[in-house]
Every structure is written in C-alpha cells, then in structure tokens.
Motif scaffolding. Structure first.
Motif, mmCIF file in Angstrom:
data_model
loop_
_atom_site.group_PDB
_atom_site.id
_atom_site.type_symbol
_atom_site.label_atom_id
_atom_site.label_comp_id
_atom_site.label_asym_id
_atom_site.label_seq_id
_atom_site.Cartn_x
_atom_site.Cartn_y
_atom_site.Cartn_z
ATOM 1 N N ARG A 1 5.123 -3.840 15.359
ATOM 2 C CA ARG A 1 5.462 -3.964 16.780
ATOM 3 C C ARG A 1 5.068 -2.686 17.522
ATOM 4 N NH1 ARG A 1 9.210 -6.845 20.206
ATOM 5 N NH2 ARG A 1 9.531 -8.334 18.505
ATOM 6 N N MET A 2 5.297 -1.542 16.886
ATOM 7 C CA MET A 2 4.936 -0.263 17.491
ATOM 8 C C MET A 2 3.420 -0.120 17.614
ATOM 9 S SD MET A 2 7.704 2.253 15.603
ATOM 10 C CE MET A 2 7.335 3.711 16.605
ATOM 11 N N ILE A 3 2.700 -0.520 16.571
ATOM 12 C CA ILE A 3 1.233 -0.430 16.595
ATOM 13 C C ILE A 3 0.665 -1.316 17.708
ATOM 14 C CG2 ILE A 3 -0.860 -1.014 15.298
ATOM 15 C CD1 ILE A 3 0.685 -0.099 12.756
ATOM 16 N N LYS A 4 1.195 -2.508 17.859
ATOM 17 C CA LYS A 4 0.742 -3.400 18.932
ATOM 18 C C LYS A 4 1.093 -2.834 20.296
ATOM 19 C CE LYS A 4 1.040 -7.544 16.054
ATOM 20 N NZ LYS A 4 1.790 -8.795 15.765
ATOM 21 N N GLY A 5 2.127 -1.993 20.347
ATOM 22 C CA GLY A 5 2.524 -1.347 21.598
ATOM 23 C C GLY A 5 1.767 -0.064 21.893
ATOM 24 N N GLY A 6 0.795 0.275 21.020
ATOM 25 C CA GLY A 6 -0.036 1.446 21.279
ATOM 26 C C GLY A 6 0.289 2.667 20.435
ATOM 27 N N CYS A 7 1.278 2.605 19.569
ATOM 28 C CA CYS A 7 1.610 3.742 18.700
ATOM 29 C C CYS A 7 0.589 3.842 17.572
ATOM 30 C CB CYS A 7 3.014 3.578 18.120
ATOM 31 S SG CYS A 7 4.329 3.611 19.365
ATOM 32 N N ARG A 8 0.410 5.062 17.091
ATOM 33 C CA ARG A 8 -0.559 5.286 16.014
ATOM 34 C C ARG A 8 0.133 5.956 14.829
ATOM 35 N NH1 ARG A 8 -6.153 7.731 18.058
ATOM 36 N NH2 ARG A 8 -4.876 9.607 18.429
ATOM 37 N N PHE A 9 -0.215 5.459 13.639
ATOM 38 C CA PHE A 9 0.377 5.982 12.410
ATOM 39 C C PHE A 9 -0.720 6.342 11.417
ATOM 40 C CE2 PHE A 9 3.731 3.348 14.173
ATOM 41 C CZ PHE A 9 4.858 4.136 14.000
ATOM 42 N N ARG A 10 -0.509 7.454 10.732
ATOM 43 C CA ARG A 10 -1.357 7.803 9.603
ATOM 44 C C ARG A 10 -0.627 7.454 8.304
ATOM 45 N NH1 ARG A 10 -5.967 10.261 10.766
ATOM 46 N NH2 ARG A 10 -6.222 11.435 12.719
ATOM 47 N N ALA A 11 -1.398 7.408 7.209
ATOM 48 C CA ALA A 11 -0.830 7.033 5.905
ATOM 49 C C ALA A 11 -1.201 8.083 4.861
ATOM 50 C CB ALA A 11 -1.317 5.654 5.484
ATOM 51 N N PRO A 12 -0.637 9.293 4.955
ATOM 52 C CA PRO A 12 -0.977 10.330 3.971
ATOM 53 C C PRO A 12 -0.512 9.927 2.573
ATOM 54 C CG PRO A 12 0.885 11.017 5.313
ATOM 55 C CD PRO A 12 0.373 9.759 5.919
ATOM 56 N N GLU A 13 -1.300 10.294 1.560
ATOM 57 C CA GLU A 13 -0.938 9.978 0.182
ATOM 58 C C GLU A 13 -0.033 11.056 -0.412
ATOM 59 O OE1 GLU A 13 -3.241 8.000 -2.847
ATOM 60 O OE2 GLU A 13 -4.996 8.157 -1.532
ATOM 61 N N ILE A 14 0.987 10.635 -1.123
ATOM 62 C CA ILE A 14 1.825 11.573 -1.855
ATOM 63 C C ILE A 14 1.177 11.854 -3.214
ATOM 64 C CG2 ILE A 14 3.927 10.789 -0.702
ATOM 65 C CD1 ILE A 14 4.641 9.250 -3.227
ATOM 66 N N ASP A 15 1.610 12.955 -3.838
ATOM 67 C CA ASP A 15 1.015 13.350 -5.123
ATOM 68 C C ASP A 15 1.511 12.489 -6.284
ATOM 69 O OD1 ASP A 15 -0.420 15.470 -3.929
ATOM 70 O OD2 ASP A 15 1.388 16.703 -3.945
ATOM 71 N N ALA A 16 2.786 12.111 -6.242
ATOM 72 C CA ALA A 16 3.357 11.301 -7.325
ATOM 73 C C ALA A 16 4.441 10.399 -6.763
ATOM 74 C CB ALA A 16 3.938 12.187 -8.425
ATOM 75 N N TRP A 17 4.480 9.183 -7.265
ATOM 76 C CA TRP A 17 5.453 8.170 -6.850
ATOM 77 C C TRP A 17 6.202 7.733 -8.097
ATOM 78 C CZ3 TRP A 17 3.858 2.620 -4.916
ATOM 79 C CH2 TRP A 17 4.999 1.953 -4.434
ATOM 80 N N LEU A 18 7.461 8.145 -8.173
ATOM 81 C CA LEU A 18 8.250 7.967 -9.393
ATOM 82 C C LEU A 18 9.352 6.950 -9.134
ATOM 83 C CD1 LEU A 18 8.517 11.764 -10.257
ATOM 84 C CD2 LEU A 18 6.750 10.147 -10.972
ATOM 85 N N ASP A 19 9.132 5.755 -9.595
ATOM 86 C CA ASP A 19 10.046 4.643 -9.350
ATOM 87 C C ASP A 19 11.283 4.766 -10.239
ATOM 88 O OD1 ASP A 19 11.208 2.277 -8.637
ATOM 89 O OD2 ASP A 19 9.751 0.984 -9.631
ATOM 90 N N CYS A 20 12.457 4.588 -9.641
ATOM 91 C CA CYS A 20 13.718 4.623 -10.393
ATOM 92 C C CYS A 20 14.492 3.325 -10.217
ATOM 93 C CB CYS A 20 14.578 5.797 -9.918
ATOM 94 S SG CYS A 20 13.828 7.411 -10.162
ATOM 95 N N GLY A 21 13.799 2.253 -9.881
ATOM 96 C CA GLY A 21 14.477 1.024 -9.509
ATOM 97 C C GLY A 21 14.835 0.090 -10.641
ATOM 98 N N LYS A 22 14.258 0.293 -11.850
ATOM 99 C CA LYS A 22 14.600 -0.572 -12.979
ATOM 100 C C LYS A 22 14.507 0.243 -14.261
ATOM 101 C CE LYS A 22 9.915 -2.536 -12.795
ATOM 102 N NZ LYS A 22 9.121 -3.785 -12.708
ATOM 103 N N PRO A 23 15.122 -0.224 -15.364
ATOM 104 C CA PRO A 23 15.226 0.614 -16.572
ATOM 105 C C PRO A 23 13.901 1.134 -17.098
ATOM 106 C CG PRO A 23 16.735 -1.231 -16.742
ATOM 107 C CD PRO A 23 15.923 -1.468 -15.494
ATOM 108 N N GLU A 24 12.872 0.287 -17.177
ATOM 109 C CA GLU A 24 11.617 0.748 -17.771
ATOM 110 C C GLU A 24 10.936 1.815 -16.918
ATOM 111 O OE1 GLU A 24 10.836 -3.558 -16.284
ATOM 112 O OE2 GLU A 24 12.501 -2.352 -17.052
#
Length: 332
Positions: free
Chosen positions: A203-226
C-alpha cells in the motif's frame, strides 16, 4: 528511534518447549533467543523498546528487568491474535511523527550491520532486510527494480526473486507507516483471517514510498527444533567455552558449558550447549541443547533438545553374545 519486538504468539512449531514459556525465551548457544537479539540492538541507543506480548508478557518483562535493567521498555498485550501487522498496530499511539521505527520479529537471530540504517535510507522511506535463499517457495520475497522494491510475492511458484524477507524492518517515519497500517486494517486486507505487513508495504509503495532490501549477513531461524539446533551450531562456532566443571571428560569443540553446570565422565560435542544447574554424567552427547536444571546419565543422545528440569537416566546393558554376531541398536 524506537525498537519494536512483537513477541506474542504460541510458538506451536517449537512445542513442547513453548508449552510453559514464551518462544523468545527458548535457549540456544548459552542464551535465550531474546538475549541474542537484544544484544545486537543495544548499540543503537533506542529511546524505547516496545514489546508486544501475549499472556506470557510477565515472563518477558521479568527477563528484561533481570538481564537488561537499564533499557527503557514498554509492554503492550495483544489480547486477540490477529496476525503480526495487528500486533504492530497496537503501539501506534507511542510512535511520534518523524520518529524512526525498527521492527524485529523474534523467530530470527540475525547478523547485520544496523549502524548503517540511516545511511542506507538516505534516498528512500524504509528498509526491508532480506536474505537470498535457494528455496524461494517457502518465503515471502521482494522483487527489485532499479534498486528499490517493486513488488512482494508470498511463496512464489516461479523464481521471480530469491530475496526472502527476514522479519527485520526499518521505517524512517514510524508514524507515517502506522497511518498506512491503520488504512490496511480498516480495509480488512487479511490473509487467512490475519493481518500481515507485506500488505501494508505494498500500500505504501503504491502511494509513492520507496523501500530498499539490504541483505543481512546471516539469517538464523529459531522457529522449530531442527533449525534451532542449526542455529546453535552456527553460534557456537569459534565459541568453545567451559564456565562450569568438566571432569574426566572429552570435549569435542565447540561446546558451551554454563557456570553451575557439571559434566562428569562424558564425551560432549561437537555443537553442545549445557545450561546452568544441569548435570551430565557417563553420557555421549552430540549436536544438542541441554537446558537448565536437567540431569542426563548413562545416555547416548544427538540432535536433541532437553527442556528445563528434565531427567533422562538409563543404565548399562548386560549382554551375552556369541561369536560372529551382529548387534545394531538404531537410534532412529
């Protein structure tokens, strides 16, 4: 700038470890998930940390008062579970016009240089941190055109993008973001009965807002046992610490033994963390997390998570085996 941490939610994928505690208080590599996250945020000097909690909110506030007593914190209860965007909306009155807002979801421990947020945001309205993944079909992804996010696709069938959203968002004008969030909720833009942030951002993008998508160095999921065990292994890498006692034992690095834990006559490691108050005796433990006040004796365990105050005790087997025999005791 204020930092918001939505920590409500039942953590059903981590059961039984979340039956009695908030999912952000599950241990990994010697600390709770929440402690790992907060320690990555303290250098930002936020004016306030806002926690959106459920009925386990007292656990969160007691933990923060004990571990981070100097941080300014506010706690808001999400009484109705209507999705992550609804949780974020509950803090609207506490976000001032022009004030930056960092939103951090608690299923993920991240490695990223957040000190560059304002620099990265110089020519846009916000940052939606991302990580390139192989299995793009499992995630919501950002589609980039000319350096900015043009579209967001949830679990795409085709490889329109491999930049997955990681649950880390920075808004230059937090109050402006909250206005768009309110519009999205009033428009009842829901997915399976819940409100999600991508609808707000689109909705914001359609309203003219701009977003960048910088990459993080590591993404460590803690959402399930494995994935929690995978994160434990990653965080222990290069962090072989024995603060408790280990006698007559072989430790295969990396191992983390907290102060107050005892290891007697064992082979531990690699990738094992043992919390305070636990006693591990005459056992072999690999790639596992042992939480506080637990006791393990005469066991061989691997790829395991033991909660608090667990007693796992066996005894040596007596056998009378003839020549040319083959005995296989499978663990799975």
């Amino acid at each position: 700038m204020k930092i918001m941490l939505p920590v409500a939610g039942k953590g059903t994928r981590l059961r039984p470890h979340t039956h009695t505690k908030a999912k952000s208080l599950v241990h990994v590599a010697g600390k709770t998930v929440l402690e790992h996250i907060i320690s990555r945020l303290t250098s930002l000097n936020a004016t306030e940390f806002i926690f959106i909690t459920d009925e386990n909110g007292t656990q969160i506030s007691e933990f923060m008062e004990r571990k981070f007593p100097d941080l300014p914190c506010r706690y808001i209860i999400q009484k109705e579970q209507q999705g992550p965007a609804h949780a974020v909306s509950l803090a609207e009155e506490h976000i001032e016009p022009g004030e930056g807002l960092l939103i951090v979801f608690n299923d993920t421990i991240f490695e990223a240089d957040l000190s560059r947020m304002e620099q990265l945001c110089a020519d846009c309205d916000g940052l939606i941190y991302s990580k390139e993944v192989d299995d793009y079909r499992r995630f919501g992804v950002n589609v980039i055109r000319d350096g900015f996010i043009a579209d967001m696709v949830e679990k795409p069938d085709k490889p329109v993008s491999k930049l997955a959203q990681v649950g880390l968002y920075y808004l230059k004008d937090g109050a402006g973001f909250m206005r768009y969030l309110g519009e999205t909720i009033r428009a009842m833009e829901m997915v399976k009965g819940e409100f999600y942030l991508p609808a707000v951002f689109m909705r914001m993008i359609k309203g003219g807002c701009r977003f960048r998508a910088p990459e993080i160095d590591a993404w460590l999921d803690c959402g399930k046992p494995e994935t929690l065990l995978e994160t434990n292994s990653y965080l222990l890498l290069g962090r072989h610490h024995v603060h408790g006692s280990a006698t007559d034992s072989v430790l295969i690095e990396p191992v983390h033994i907290e102060k107050g834990a005892q290891v007697i006559g064992c082979i531990l490691g690699p990738n094992v963390s043992v919390a305070a108050g636990s006693v591990i005796e005459a056992s072999i433990v690999r790639n596992s997390i042992i939480n506080s006040e637990s006791r393990v004796k005469n066991m061989i365990i691997q790829d395991s998570i033991l909660g608090e105050a667990v007693h796992l005790i066996s005894s040596a087997r007596r056998m009378n085996i003839g020549d040319h025999s083959l005995i296989e005791m499978q663990g799975k």
